[in-house]
Write an enzyme that holds these catalytic residues in place. Sequence first.
Site, short mmCIF file in Angstrom:
data_model
loop_
_atom_site.label_atom_id
_atom_site.label_comp_id
_atom_site.label_asym_id
_atom_site.label_seq_id
_atom_site.Cartn_x
_atom_site.Cartn_y
_atom_site.Cartn_z
N SER A 155 0.83 -1.20 0.00
CA SER A 155 0.00 0.00 0.00
C SER A 155 0.86 1.26 0.00
O SER A 155 2.05 1.22 0.32
CB SER A 155 -0.92 -0.01 1.22
OG SER A 155 -0.18 -0.22 2.42
N PHE B 85 11.26 14.47 9.96
CA PHE B 85 10.12 13.59 10.18
C PHE B 85 10.42 12.57 11.28
O PHE B 85 9.58 12.29 12.14
CB PHE B 85 9.76 12.84 8.90
CG PHE B 85 9.16 13.69 7.82
CD1 PHE B 85 8.69 14.97 8.08
CD2 PHE B 85 9.06 13.22 6.51
CE1 PHE B 85 8.14 15.76 7.08
CE2 PHE B 85 8.51 13.99 5.52
CZ PHE B 85 8.05 15.26 5.80
N HIS C 16 3.71 -0.86 3.87
CA HIS C 16 3.03 0.41 3.59
C HIS C 16 4.11 1.44 3.27
O HIS C 16 4.98 1.72 4.10
CB HIS C 16 2.23 0.84 4.82
CG HIS C 16 1.36 2.03 4.61
ND1 HIS C 16 0.26 2.01 3.77
CD2 HIS C 16 1.40 3.28 5.16
CE1 HIS C 16 -0.33 3.19 3.80
NE2 HIS C 16 0.34 3.99 4.63
#
Length: 288
Positions: A12, A211, A261
């Site tokens: 994904s 991040f 993911h």
Amino acid sequence: MRDLLAAGRTFSFEFFPPKTDEAARELEKTLRELEPLHPSFVSVTYGAGGSTRDRTRDIVVHIERDTTMTAMAHLTCIAHTREQLSQIISEYQQAGVRNLLALAGDPPADVDDYPHDLRYAYELVELIREHDDFSIGVAAHPELHPRSPDRESDRRHLAEKLALADFAITQFFFEPEPYLRMIDELDALGCSKPVIPGVIPVTNVKQVERFAQLAGAEFPRHLAARFEAVADDPAAVRAIGVEIATDLCQRLLAEGVPGVHFYTLNRSRATREIYANLGLGAGSGEQP
């Protein structure tokens, strides 16, 4: 999502709502370039305090209606009333979106007075369960949530969230050990729900370091040194980032993870290169 995870391994992609017309065109280009990889699903993030509520909804509904990809909407509960959240959930229901990632989220910046009806992700999961037939995911942090007081309470709270939800997706990490340790700790608590690892290809070192700091993820020094050696060569930085992410995916897949993911940062090239390295091609539903 329940059906996809029950059927086998998922692959994904994650996107975020663009802020400008140019960024919107770039995201649309990325969607076109990644759609042929046939991802199991794609997700769209939700800004702090609901700051991207409409943009997130519009992109999710666009993906669900106008592409062949299955969309999952991120939804946060902080700074929303219970009534507002129920309305958002109903809007997704009416649009045919059946997958939600339930998050506590961050409060809006520079605002002290905001709704406190729900404070925690598990409360949002319970609210979504009051509506019909959603597959619900939650977040997991292999290296602990930044606000967790200790490892034991972090894992206990995660297991409690997963008892209510269907699956989890992790914050990104750079080496497999934190993820594998987390899975062992969840197993010890009797929790066996699928936890999908999140992987980010490093194409901009400073951005990813920022991040990582915000997410409480360690950017290992030996990896940082590799990037620093080619800091003035963007192509070399991207090549190393793709190599490291490919290696991480291979190691995770060998451990039997339920999926991968990819944090795309609204770009497709690095993800497409990793797919090719893994031998996935356009068959994302097939185990490499």
